[in-house]
Each structure stands twice: as structure tokens, then as C-alpha cells.
Design an enzyme around this catalytic site. Structure first.
Site, PDB file in Angstrom:
ATOM      1  N   ASP A 126      51.553 -11.355 -36.195  1.00 14.01           N
ATOM      2  CA  ASP A 126      50.153 -10.948 -36.186  1.00 14.01           C
ATOM      3  C   ASP A 126      49.886 -10.113 -37.440  1.00 14.01           C
ATOM      4  O   ASP A 126      50.571  -9.118 -37.681  1.00 14.01           O
ATOM      5  CB  ASP A 126      49.927 -10.092 -34.933  1.00 14.01           C
ATOM      6  CG  ASP A 126      48.549 -10.259 -34.355  1.00 14.01           C
ATOM      7  OD1 ASP A 126      47.592 -10.277 -35.143  1.00 14.01           O
ATOM      8  OD2 ASP A 126      48.430 -10.339 -33.118  1.00 14.01           O
TER       9      ASP A 126
ATOM     10  N   ASP B 128      44.289 -11.330 -37.597  1.00 13.37           N
ATOM     11  CA  ASP B 128      43.384 -10.574 -36.739  1.00 13.37           C
ATOM     12  C   ASP B 128      41.978 -10.489 -37.359  1.00 13.37           C
ATOM     13  O   ASP B 128      41.846 -10.197 -38.552  1.00 13.37           O
ATOM     14  CB  ASP B 128      43.978  -9.158 -36.610  1.00 13.37           C
ATOM     15  CG  ASP B 128      43.339  -8.334 -35.528  1.00 13.37           C
ATOM     16  OD1 ASP B 128      43.380  -8.761 -34.369  1.00 13.37           O
ATOM     17  OD2 ASP B 128      42.794  -7.252 -35.848  1.00 13.37           O
TER      18      ASP B 128
ATOM     19  N   GLU C 130      41.699 -15.396 -36.337  1.00 10.99           N
ATOM     20  CA  GLU C 130      40.876 -14.979 -35.211  1.00 10.99           C
ATOM     21  C   GLU C 130      39.478 -14.727 -35.739  1.00 10.99           C
ATOM     22  O   GLU C 130      39.284 -13.886 -36.610  1.00 10.99           O
ATOM     23  CB  GLU C 130      41.425 -13.705 -34.566  1.00 10.99           C
ATOM     24  CG  GLU C 130      40.674 -13.362 -33.302  1.00 10.99           C
ATOM     25  CD  GLU C 130      40.743 -11.890 -32.902  1.00 10.99           C
ATOM     26  OE1 GLU C 130      40.525 -11.596 -31.727  1.00 10.99           O
ATOM     27  OE2 GLU C 130      40.980 -11.032 -33.776  1.00 10.99           O
TER      28      GLU C 130
ATOM     29  N   HIS D   1      45.689 -11.548 -24.983  1.00  7.96           N
ATOM     30  CA  HIS D   1      45.847 -10.142 -24.622  1.00  7.96           C
ATOM     31  C   HIS D   1      44.524  -9.381 -24.591  1.00  7.96           C
ATOM     32  O   HIS D   1      44.522  -8.190 -24.305  1.00  7.96           O
ATOM     33  CB  HIS D   1      46.784  -9.492 -25.642  1.00  7.96           C
ATOM     34  CG  HIS D   1      46.190  -9.527 -27.016  1.00  7.96           C
ATOM     35  ND1 HIS D   1      46.025 -10.704 -27.719  1.00  7.96           N
ATOM     36  CD2 HIS D   1      45.663  -8.542 -27.795  1.00  7.96           C
ATOM     37  CE1 HIS D   1      45.430 -10.442 -28.867  1.00  7.96           C
ATOM     38  NE2 HIS D   1      45.198  -9.144 -28.947  1.00  7.96           N
ATOM     39  N   ASP D   2      43.425 -10.030 -24.938  1.00  9.46           N
ATOM     40  CA  ASP D   2      42.117  -9.362 -24.925  1.00  9.46           C
ATOM     41  C   ASP D   2      41.230  -9.841 -23.782  1.00  9.46           C
ATOM     42  O   ASP D   2      40.074  -9.423 -23.683  1.00  9.46           O
ATOM     43  CB  ASP D   2      41.361  -9.635 -26.239  1.00  9.46           C
ATOM     44  CG  ASP D   2      42.019  -8.981 -27.442  1.00  9.46           C
ATOM     45  OD1 ASP D   2      42.633  -7.912 -27.281  1.00  9.46           O
ATOM     46  OD2 ASP D   2      41.909  -9.545 -28.541  1.00  9.46           O
TER      47      ASP D   2
HETATM   48  C1  GLC Z   1      41.570  -8.305 -32.312  1.00  7.21           C
HETATM   49  C2  GLC Z   1      42.752  -8.082 -31.412  1.00  7.21           C
HETATM   50  C3  GLC Z   1      42.461  -6.920 -30.517  1.00  7.21           C
HETATM   51  C4  GLC Z   1      42.258  -5.703 -31.385  1.00  7.21           C
HETATM   52  C5  GLC Z   1      41.178  -5.946 -32.443  1.00  7.21           C
HETATM   53  C6  GLC Z   1      41.222  -4.906 -33.505  1.00  7.21           C
HETATM   54  O1  GLC Z   1      40.438  -8.679 -31.630  1.00  7.21           O
HETATM   55  O2  GLC Z   1      43.056  -9.253 -30.704  1.00  7.21           O
HETATM   56  O3  GLC Z   1      43.468  -6.703 -29.561  1.00  7.21           O
HETATM   57  O4  GLC Z   1      41.883  -4.620 -30.587  1.00  7.21           O
HETATM   58  O5  GLC Z   1      41.350  -7.178 -33.092  1.00  7.21           O
HETATM   59  O6  GLC Z   1      42.356  -5.045 -34.297  1.00  7.21           O
END
Ligand code: GLC
Ligand code: CA
Length: 540
Positions: free
Chosen positions: A95, A190, A242, A316-317
Site C-alpha cells: 500500500d 491510496d 484507489e 478495510h474501509d
Molecule cells: C484510504 C484508505 C483509508 C485511509 C484513507 C486515508 O481511503 O483506504 O483507510 O483512512 O485513505 O489515507
């Protein structure tokens, strides 16, 4: 094998397996479970951040990009993990949190101490804009005693990096090369579509300010630079960006091979269909028509324009999809398989989030004290401030909290589910005695179903490479699609409800073969009947 045939498994390292009994999962735990992952058949493991971090946002607040947080183990553990995984045919995806760093990162500390060079690593302004942080409150915080402000689109301790500065880009490209040298074959970026900020930042009252910093044209340039400076040289490397609040048009640009940006993108529109008026902290049954529309919209456009989707229900979110889209009390097993089919036979690369393959559920916590996540605590407080009762606020939070998916992996039916013998950092789910790996492997059928889906993708080019078209888009209960490759076709129909239903089968599929289904004895004919949460894939 290309990324089109592969399936990726996501591990939340803190919650996978603890081998030194400190209550937190570790790299040794992942090593121990490689045989299990090999048995499942996955090709790559995406690990959430494992770097040194104050853990304000569970590792997404990185303090050092090229080291391992001691709670997870050592760099030696990491190197061994890469080797053990590789010798079992599994690669690693790390990540990369490149939109921001922890305020404890030395770059931020040096900036605070007055070093001009490092101040240019961040986004500092004399006047804040009206943008809101994604974790609540204004997106700007005072930069020490200077009278200036730094931007933090997320938590206050996650300071946004200034990608306009070439020195910042070089530092980050170095990080990629560092991990590539260690044999890492995948990168998950991310919130990467937020890295490009305009030179002059303007107020934006629409949608908390998002349009002012999301999917700016410059992001494509930065990603291309990153590609050319690092992973672009190794065609085996898989990258996934993402994308926060993105569009299909941008995802096509991010992933069209000739543009040399990314392999694929995550988007979240299908997981916002239970947000009332687009607001996360609300509770509402999912809107099936909207769910289908986003799948069909992205599916068709990416297929027609040669883009590539990452396919997923969980991460995980997100609360567990079984709790959102299925009557899990009565149809957990059928529903888990139906959701799996809907994704795994689709066009794109499927991701499995740990525990999904055994049908894990949300933990069903009883009190706010059981949640650890900063986002949840902030949201709860905001709901109270809006005048909601504690009970109502808790009900909402319970349906949306990110910790729903972050609870420890359920390995067996012992006190802490075989996750640890210490005190787990986050409480276990209430159903751990009934839903766990040991039980699933001895008497369950969800794991086997996932195994089969993973296999099918490798055996049938129509699954890995076929085009996508919507099937019965107006049907009130069915999400269906047709895949085509050369002269073969695959029809996939999924009943998203506990009521039975039926459909008319197009002629070409009436003599077809059932490739996989979650009920026995599927009779093909002019019409087919579908049981609650039934899924059928027909090949011809
Ligand atoms: C992404 C991650 C999340 C995190 C955010 C800030 O959305 O998946 O878990 O809190 O970025 O880094
Ligand atoms: Ca541990």
C-alpha cells in the site's frame, strides 16, 4: 498469467494472525498462513500499510516509507515473507500512501523546524479554504506558530504532500524503486486521484470541496511520471489506484494501457447505494436500481473503452457486504456465494478481503467503546452535535463503521478465535464461534465456492477477457450480465433478494452448460426459476 487471470487477496495485517501474543497481527502470522492462501488459490496479497506510523489512522499516517513498523516485525521478516510467498506462487502488493504523510514524518518535522526545503513538501497557505476534511471538520490546521495553515484532506496528523514540487515526486518514486528491489510485484495507491492540487486553491462549497481537488487533469500527468520512473519497466507489476469520488471517464484514462498510468482502479460508487442523499453517516436499505446502474455504467464503459476495474465488495474501509446486501440471518451461505459470483465472473480483477471467503459478518458490537477508528469517533460526535440521540447515533455508526471489517480474522472457535492468545487490539466478532476457518474447511461450502471461482477465471478466457454487456437491466431483482470472447459467451444472473423470481433465458443459452451455481439442479429451458439469492452462470 496476466492480471486478467489473477485474483488478489487483501490482508489487514493488524488483524490477520498474531504470533507473539501482543494482540496485534504480524508478518510472521502472514508467513504461517501462506499454505492456507495457496489452498484458496489467490495470486497476490495486498497488505495494508506496514510502515512505522503513530497509527492515528491505522498506518495510513506513514512516518517512514521504507521501514517496517516494529509491531509487525522486521525487514528480515518482510524479506522472508516475499520469498515464502513467491515459492508458493504468490506475490505481494504494498500500500503506497502518497497523498499525505504523518506529521511525525521527518519531512514534516523538518518543515515545522523551519527548513524551507521541507516546507515546500507540503501545502501551506496563509488563508485556509472552506474544504472539509474527509474525517470531519475543516481541512486545514495551523502550521506550528507560523500563522500559516497546512492542508490535511484526512486526519489532522495526515499532512497532504505537495506533488507540484519535483523533489517530492522524486522522493516518492525512490520509495517505489526501494520496494521493487525487494521483489514486491504490486502497488495499491491510496487515494491517488487526490494528489494533484491546483496552484491557486479556491473555496468550493459543493460537496465539501471535493471538485476542487479530485481527478484534476494534472493527476494523470503525475501518475504517468510515476509509471515511467518506476514500475513501468516491469510488465509483471500490477498497480491499482484507489479513486475517491471518481468517474468512469477518468477511470478509463487511468487504466487504458496506451496511456501508461495504472493497471486498474478501485471506485466506490456501488458501495454508496445505502447512503441517504449521498451521505455516509445515515442508515438506509440499499438501492438496488442504483447498484445495478453503477455496475452497468462502469462495466460497459470500461469494456467498450478498454479500461480495467478492480472488482470488490469488501475492504478495510467498508462494513461487510453480507450485512449490507443480503439477509445474512437467513441466507448467509447462499448470499455469500451469490455476491462472490457477481464479482468473480465479472470483467476486471477480483479482490477478496480476508474473511470474505468464510462468510464473516460484522462484529455486532454493543457499545462505542468497542470501536477504535478515529473516523467513527468523529462521526459519532458529529451525529450527537446534529441533535441525534445516543441510541440513534450508535445505530447509524454501527451500520457504517470501518471497524466492522477490521476485527480479527476468525480462525477457530477458541476464546480469541486462534487470532491471538493475548488481548486482541480490537474485539472479535460475536459470531466467531460459528463462523471460522476451521469450521468452514471441515463442513462449510463458501471457501470451496471461492476456490472454484478463482480456478474458473484461469480456465475460461471468457471470464478473464470477455466483454461486458448488461442483461435485463430493468429486472427488479436480478443483476445480470453477458460476457463474450471470440465465439464463446457467459451469462451470469444473480438474484439479490430472498423472494424467488424467474427470467426468460435467451435462446443461445438454453442449451448451455451451468458453469457454477449456488444451488443444485439448475434446469435450463426457455424460463428459469431462481431461488432466494440464487446465482447461475451459463456458458455456451
Ligand atoms: C484510504 C484508505 C483509508 C485511509 C484513507 C486515508 O481511503 O483506504 O483507510 O483512512 O485513505 O489515507
Ligand atoms: Ca503480534
Amino acid at each position: 498469467m496476466s492480471f486478467k487471470e489473477k485474483v488478489i487477496y487483501q490482508i489487514y495485517p493488524k488483524s490477520f494472525l498474531d504470533t507473539n501474543q501482543d494482540g496485534v497481527g504480524d508478518l510472521q502470522g502472514i508467513k504461517n498462513k501462506i499454505p492456507y492462501l495457496k489452498q484458496l488459490g489467490v495470486d497476490m496479497l495486498w497488505l495494508n500499510p506496514i510502515y512505522p506510523s503513530p497509527q492515528k489512522d491505522n498506518g495510513y499516517d506513514v512516518a517512514d516509507y521504507t521501514a517496517i513498523h516494529p509491531m509487525f516485525g522486521t525487514m528480515k521478516d518482510f524479506d522472508e515473507l516475499v520469498d515464502i510467498a513467491k515459492s508458493n506462487g504468490i506475490d505481494l502488493m504494498l500500500d503506497m500512501v502518497f497523498n499525505h504523510v504523518s506529521t511525525e514524518h521527518e519531512w514534516f518535522q523538518k518543515a515545522l523546524a523551519g527548513e524551507k526545503k521541507y516546507q515546500d513538501y507540503f501545502i501551506l497557505r496563509d488563508e485556509p479554504t472552506d474544504w472539509l476534511s474527509k474525517f470531519g471538520g475543516n481541512a486545514w490546521a495551523p502550521f506550528g506558530e507560523t500563522g500559516r495553515y497546512y492542508l490535511h484532506l484526512f486526519e489532522q496528523t495526515q499532512a497532504d504532500l505537495n506533488w507540484r514540487n519535483p523533489a517530492v515526486r522524486e522522493e516518492l518514486f525512490d520509495v517505489l524503486r526501494f520496494w521493487m528491489n525487494k521483489g514486491v510485484k504490486g502497488f495499491r495507491f491510496d487515494v491517488i486521484n487526490l494528489i494533484g492540487k491546483d496552484e491557486v486553491l479556491k473555496n468550493c462549497s459543493e460537496n465539501d470541496g471535493k471538485p476542487a481537488y479530485t481527478d484534476r487533469a494534472i493527476v494523470h500527468d503525475y501518475i504517468k511520471m510515476m509509471n515511467q520512473a518506476s514500475f513501468g519497466d516491469d510488465k509483471d507489476i500490477i498497480t491499482v489506484g484507489e479513486m475517491s469520488s471518481t468517474t468512469p471517464e477518468n477511470c478509463i484514462l487511468y487504466t487504458s494501457p496506451d496511456r501508461e498510468e495504472l493497471t486498474m482502479t478501485f471506485n466506490f460508487h456501488h458501495l454508496k447505494v445505502d447512503y441517504q442523499d449521498g451521505k455516509k453517516w445515515t442508515k438506509m436499505p440499499f438501492d438496488f436500481a442504483a447498484l445495478k446502474e453503477t455496475f452497468h455504467d462502469f462495466g460497459t464503459k470500461m469494456s467498450d473503452k478498454n479500461g480495467w476495474n478492480a472488482l470488490f465488495w469488501n475492504n478495510h474501509d467498508q462494513p461487510r457486504a453480507l450485512n449490507r446486501f443480503v439477509d445474512a440471518k437467513n441466507y448467509r451461505v447462499a448470499g455469500a456465494k451469490m455476491l462472490a459470483s457477481a464479482i468473480h465472473l465479472n470483467r476486471g480483477t477480483p479482490y477478496i478481503y480476508m474473511g470474505e471467503e468464510i462468510g464473516m459478518l460484522d462484529p455486532n458490537f454493543d457499545s462505542m467503546t468497542q470501536y477504535a477508528d478515529v473516523e467513527t469517533a468523529n462521526a459519532y460526535q458529529e451525529l450527537l452535535d446534529l441533535g441525534k440521540s445516543e441510541e440513534k447515533a450508535f445505530e447509524i455508526v454501527k451500520s457504517k463503521a470501518r471497524d466492522n471489517s477490521r476485527t480479527p480474522m476468525q480462525w477457530d472457535d477458541t476464546e480469541f478465535s486462534g487470532f491471538t492468545e493475548g488481548t486482541p487490539w480490537l474485539a472479535l466478532g460475536k459470531s466467531s464461534k460459528e463462523i471460522n476457518v476451521a469450521k468452514e474447511l471441515s463442513e462449510g461450502s463458501i471457501f470451496n465456492y471461492y476456490q472454484r471461482l478463482i480456478q474458473l477465471r484461469k480456465e475460461y478466457p471468457v471470464i478473464a477477457r470477455g466483454s461486458y454487456e448488461a442483461f435485463l437491466p430493468e429486472h427488479p431483482q436480478i443483476y445480470g450480465y453477458i460476457r463474450r470472447f471470440e465465439d464463446r459467451s457467459l451469462l451470469v444472473v444473480n438474484n439479490f433478494y430472498s423472494q424467488k423470481t424467474s427470467i426468460e433465458l435467451p435462446e443461445e443459452f438454453q442449451q448451455g452448460e451451468v458453469l457454477i451455481a449456488n444451488y443444485d439442479n439448475c434446469l435450463l429451458g426457455e424460463k428459469i426459476n431462481l431461488e432466494p439469492y440464487q446465482s447461475i452462470a451459463i456458458y455456451c
